[in-house]
Design a protein around this motif. Structure first.
Motif, PDB file in Angstrom:
ATOM      1  N   GLY A 360       0.768  -1.237   0.000  1.00  0.00           N
ATOM      2  CA  GLY A 360       0.000   0.000   0.000  1.00  0.00           C
ATOM      3  C   GLY A 360       0.795   1.279   0.000  1.00  0.00           C
ATOM      4  N   VAL A 361       2.116   1.198  -0.008  1.00  0.00           N
ATOM      5  CA  VAL A 361       2.941   2.402  -0.078  1.00  0.00           C
ATOM      6  C   VAL A 361       2.955   2.913  -1.515  1.00  0.00           C
ATOM      7  N   ILE A 362       2.774   4.218  -1.693  1.00  0.00           N
ATOM      8  CA  ILE A 362       2.887   4.811  -3.024  1.00  0.00           C
ATOM      9  C   ILE A 362       4.365   4.824  -3.409  1.00  0.00           C
ATOM     10  N   VAL A 363       4.697   4.170  -4.513  1.00  0.00           N
ATOM     11  CA  VAL A 363       6.084   4.121  -4.977  1.00  0.00           C
ATOM     12  C   VAL A 363       6.148   4.765  -6.351  1.00  0.00           C
ATOM     13  N   GLU A 364       6.939   5.829  -6.468  1.00  0.00           N
ATOM     14  CA  GLU A 364       7.087   6.550  -7.728  1.00  0.00           C
ATOM     15  C   GLU A 364       8.553   6.541  -8.149  1.00  0.00           C
ATOM     16  N   LEU A 365       8.794   6.104  -9.365  1.00  0.00           N
ATOM     17  CA  LEU A 365      10.140   6.026  -9.924  1.00  0.00           C
ATOM     18  C   LEU A 365      10.227   6.991 -11.103  1.00  0.00           C
ATOM     19  N   ILE A 366      11.172   7.938 -11.032  1.00  0.00           N
ATOM     20  CA  ILE A 366      11.349   8.939 -12.087  1.00  0.00           C
ATOM     21  C   ILE A 366      12.694   8.695 -12.758  1.00  0.00           C
ATOM     22  N   ILE A 367      12.666   8.402 -14.041  1.00  0.00           N
ATOM     23  CA  ILE A 367      13.871   8.118 -14.810  1.00  0.00           C
ATOM     24  C   ILE A 367      13.849   8.933 -16.098  1.00  0.00           C
ATOM     25  N   PRO A 368      14.990   9.148 -16.732  1.00  0.00           N
ATOM     26  CA  PRO A 368      14.979   9.915 -17.985  1.00  0.00           C
ATOM     27  C   PRO A 368      14.337   9.133 -19.125  1.00  0.00           C
ATOM     28  N   GLU A 369      13.646   9.844 -20.001  1.00  0.00           N
ATOM     29  CA  GLU A 369      13.038   9.203 -21.169  1.00  0.00           C
ATOM     30  C   GLU A 369      14.108   8.683 -22.118  1.00  0.00           C
ATOM     31  N   ARG A 370      15.198   9.452 -22.261  1.00  0.00           N
ATOM     32  CA  ARG A 370      16.311   9.041 -23.111  1.00  0.00           C
ATOM     33  C   ARG A 370      17.557   8.881 -22.252  1.00  0.00           C
ATOM     34  N   ASN A 371      18.344   7.860 -22.570  1.00  0.00           N
ATOM     35  CA  ASN A 371      19.505   7.532 -21.762  1.00  0.00           C
ATOM     36  C   ASN A 371      20.746   7.467 -22.632  1.00  0.00           C
ATOM     37  N   ASP A 372      21.906   7.818 -22.061  1.00  0.00           N
ATOM     38  CA  ASP A 372      23.147   7.810 -22.838  1.00  0.00           C
ATOM     39  C   ASP A 372      23.842   6.453 -22.826  1.00  0.00           C
ATOM     40  N   SER A 373      23.240   5.444 -22.187  1.00  0.00           N
ATOM     41  CA  SER A 373      23.806   4.098 -22.163  1.00  0.00           C
ATOM     42  C   SER A 373      22.795   3.125 -22.763  1.00  0.00           C
ATOM     43  N   THR A 374      23.121   2.557 -23.928  1.00  0.00           N
ATOM     44  CA  THR A 374      22.202   1.644 -24.601  1.00  0.00           C
ATOM     45  C   THR A 374      21.944   0.391 -23.768  1.00  0.00           C
ATOM     46  N   MET A 375      23.000  -0.177 -23.190  1.00  0.00           N
ATOM     47  CA  MET A 375      22.843  -1.405 -22.409  1.00  0.00           C
ATOM     48  C   MET A 375      21.956  -1.162 -21.193  1.00  0.00           C
ATOM     49  N   VAL A 376      22.200  -0.042 -20.492  1.00  0.00           N
ATOM     50  CA  VAL A 376      21.397   0.269 -19.309  1.00  0.00           C
ATOM     51  C   VAL A 376      19.955   0.548 -19.702  1.00  0.00           C
ATOM     52  N   LYS A 377      19.755   1.233 -20.837  1.00  0.00           N
ATOM     53  CA  LYS A 377      18.396   1.549 -21.291  1.00  0.00           C
ATOM     54  C   LYS A 377      17.569   0.275 -21.450  1.00  0.00           C
ATOM     55  N   TRP A 378      18.112  -0.714 -22.150  1.00  0.00           N
ATOM     56  CA  TRP A 378      17.351  -1.940 -22.397  1.00  0.00           C
ATOM     57  C   TRP A 378      17.254  -2.806 -21.149  1.00  0.00           C
ATOM     58  N   ALA A 379      18.334  -2.892 -20.371  1.00  0.00           N
ATOM     59  CA  ALA A 379      18.283  -3.681 -19.136  1.00  0.00           C
ATOM     60  C   ALA A 379      17.275  -3.086 -18.165  1.00  0.00           C
ATOM     61  N   SER A 380      17.227  -1.759 -18.079  1.00  0.00           N
ATOM     62  CA  SER A 380      16.291  -1.082 -17.185  1.00  0.00           C
ATOM     63  C   SER A 380      14.847  -1.417 -17.551  1.00  0.00           C
ATOM     64  N   ARG A 381      14.548  -1.428 -18.853  1.00  0.00           N
ATOM     65  CA  ARG A 381      13.183  -1.695 -19.307  1.00  0.00           C
ATOM     66  C   ARG A 381      12.722  -3.109 -18.958  1.00  0.00           C
ATOM     67  N   SER A 382      13.663  -4.020 -18.787  1.00  0.00           N
ATOM     68  CA  SER A 382      13.282  -5.396 -18.477  1.00  0.00           C
ATOM     69  C   SER A 382      12.624  -5.525 -17.109  1.00  0.00           C
ATOM     70  N   PHE A 383      12.760  -4.493 -16.257  1.00  0.00           N
ATOM     71  CA  PHE A 383      12.168  -4.527 -14.920  1.00  0.00           C
ATOM     72  C   PHE A 383      10.799  -3.841 -14.863  1.00  0.00           C
ATOM     73  N   PHE A 384      10.441  -3.102 -15.911  1.00  0.00           N
ATOM     74  CA  PHE A 384       9.233  -2.285 -15.859  1.00  0.00           C
ATOM     75  C   PHE A 384       7.962  -3.109 -15.658  1.00  0.00           C
ATOM     76  N   GLY A 385       7.860  -4.229 -16.355  1.00  0.00           N
ATOM     77  CA  GLY A 385       6.640  -5.026 -16.271  1.00  0.00           C
ATOM     78  C   GLY A 385       6.336  -5.471 -14.856  1.00  0.00           C
ATOM     79  N   GLU A 386       7.347  -5.993 -14.162  1.00  0.00           N
ATOM     80  CA  GLU A 386       7.147  -6.460 -12.784  1.00  0.00           C
ATOM     81  C   GLU A 386       6.812  -5.301 -11.857  1.00  0.00           C
TER      82      GLU A 386
END
Length: 485
Positions: A360-386
């Protein structure tokens, strides 16, 4: 002759198998998280030769023998310096909130550094404000200036900071500049280092990168702290490197970098200065411990602004900031807001965030829309669904590369500093963060986070589930390497 080459090939394959097996055994013996161990085993077996070589070069936190031996000798005097803080009036554990007390207790036990009161914190959130404030403080310096940055990039207001340092040196101020060799390589290629040294300023490269050194220490270990100390009375730390965003990475197509710094006066400035002294001595073998905080009387009618300084990295207790972050999340009762440019969480951090949202805790994650690291960009997105399934709100900031690293808990307490929410920051690099037990400062930071949200697009769960299959495949590919990013 053909038989000879066949035998030689078999011997070579067997030798490689023995080496690979030995490295895998070492991976298992190190007892890191299962995800990290499995990722390295996959790399070793699926990328022949280069996987083994990669592990030998960057698989362990190898700091270099000279630095390790130096740190062991340094430990006792620095430990004593921090222990003396408990004798000062600014050590007021009874004034801490429940949240602050738990963080302070952990840091006292593992680091030997207590929370101290009597701090004045100023949140600075624009590059012009930060750099002009820094220039003004440099111009007012009387005796000493110590600076430590991951990136120093020439151009714009950053050059005016250099000129202010040169002018300060000419009037007799002692100045030491410690820069990460890899992060500040453009600066070291410029004319500025020579001019600084000619002015009497000490300039040192931290963790120098060279082909020879790669066999003696880990190549990707970086000095990621950002610290400025002036006269042992004024301090700065936060997410901003010494760059003018209008002149930095203009070809990366991510927009200008958005950062914050905290300007500090009061009892914790010498603590930050001592962390800088530790880094300086590790690199130069020269000790210059600062004077301790002044024993001033505190006004009982005024909030004492409790602040905990938390350094991490080689030579310091492992995963201390990771522990503080997890403890903060588990203590949250109503709301957690996080800003980070690079989001590749550990298994424990991922579990803590989803668990908080599910209770029940409100959890808000703010990240940049565009990232300067391709590997981090795609790896980061793999966590969004969960995260989205658990109820975490994800905002993608549109106004540039959001580089601010902050965590606000229940709008009452916060963490702010140099730490990204990725494995490299949490487990490897030299970092520093501040745990602030002060309502006014935290609410100011909370308002800044809300301004980021106002300039963001919220990620919708249903729309995310309908993304193309090829993107899911790319995400899962980089997800396998996420423990190593």
């Amino acid at each position: 002759m053909e038989d000879f080459y066949q035998i030689l090939t078999l011997v070579g394959l067997f030798a490689y198998w023995l080496i690979a097996a030995g490295v895998v055994i070492r991976v298992i013996i190190k007892r890191r998280s299962i995800g990290v161990s499995l990722a390295w085993m996959m790399v070793i077996y699926f990328v022949p030769f280069f996987g083994v070589l990669g592990y030998l070069l960057i698989g362990e936190q190898n700091w270099g023998k000279a630095r390790e031996n130096r740190a062991k000798l340094m430990y006792a005097p620095y430990r004593k310096w921090f222990a003396d803080l408990y004798l000062f009036r600014q050590y007021r554990p009874k004034e801490l909130t429940e949240y602050g007390h738990s963080i302070s207790s952990l840091c006292e036990q593992r680091l030997g550094i207590p929370s101290l009161g009597n701090n004045q914190l100023e949140l600075q959130s624009s590059p012009q404000q930060i750099l002009n404030s820094l220039i003004a403080d440099i111009e007012g310096a009387q005796s000493s200036i110590n600076l430590e940055f991951y990136i120093w990039h020439p151009g714009g207001l950053a050059d005016k900071v250099v000129q202010a340092l040169i002018d300060a040196a000419k009037r007799g101020v002692e100045i030491k500049l410690l820069l990460d060799a890899a992060g500040s390589r453009q600066f070291f290629k410029s004319h500025w280092p020579k001019q600084l040294k000619q002015s009497g300023i000490e300039v040192t490269e931290a963790l120098v990168v060279s082909p020879l050194r790669m066999f003696f220490r880990r190549l990707d270990l970086r000095m990621h702290r950002k610290i400025v100390i002036i006269d042992n009375q004024i301090g700065y730390t936060g997410s901003m490197n010494l760059v003018d965003p209008a002149f930095f990475k203009q070809n990366a197509h991510v927009g200008q970098w958005i950062d914050v710094m905290v300007r500090i006066t009061g009892s914790n400035v010498p603590v930050l200065n001592t962390i800088n002294s530790w880094d300086w001595e590790v690199e130069t073998n020269h000790r210059q411990l600062p004077e301790a905080p002044e024993c001033i009387e505190l006004n009982a009618d005024h909030p004492i602004d409790m602040l905990q300084v938390i350094p991490s990295g080689p030579g310091m207790p492992s995963e201390i900031i990771h522990q503080v972050l997890l403890l903060s999340i588990y203590q949250a009762k109503s709301k957690i807001v996080i800003t980070t440019p690079y989001f590749v969480p550990s298994e424990n951090l991922m579990f803590a965030l989803t668990s908080a949202a599910q209770r029940g805790v409100i959890v808000e994650l703010i990240i940049p829309e565009r990232n300067d690291s391709t590997m981090v960009k795609w790896a980061s997105r793999s966590f969004f669904g969960e995260l989205l399934s658990a109820g975490v709100k994800i905002y993608r900031f549109k106004g540039g590369l959001l580089h601010t690293k902050s965590v606000v808990i229940d709008q009452n307490h916060c963490l702010i500093g140099t730490v990204n929410l990725d494995m490299r920051s949490l487990w490897l690099n030299n970092e520093v963060t501040l745990a602030v037990d002060d309502l006014a400062f935290t609410q100011e930071l909370s308002q800044l986070q809300q301004s980021y949200i106002d300039d963001s697009t919220q990620l919708e769960h249903e729309r995310w589930r309908k993304r193309p299959v090829y993107k899911r495949i790319i995400e899962q590919f980089f997800y396998m390497f996420s423990p190593l990013l």
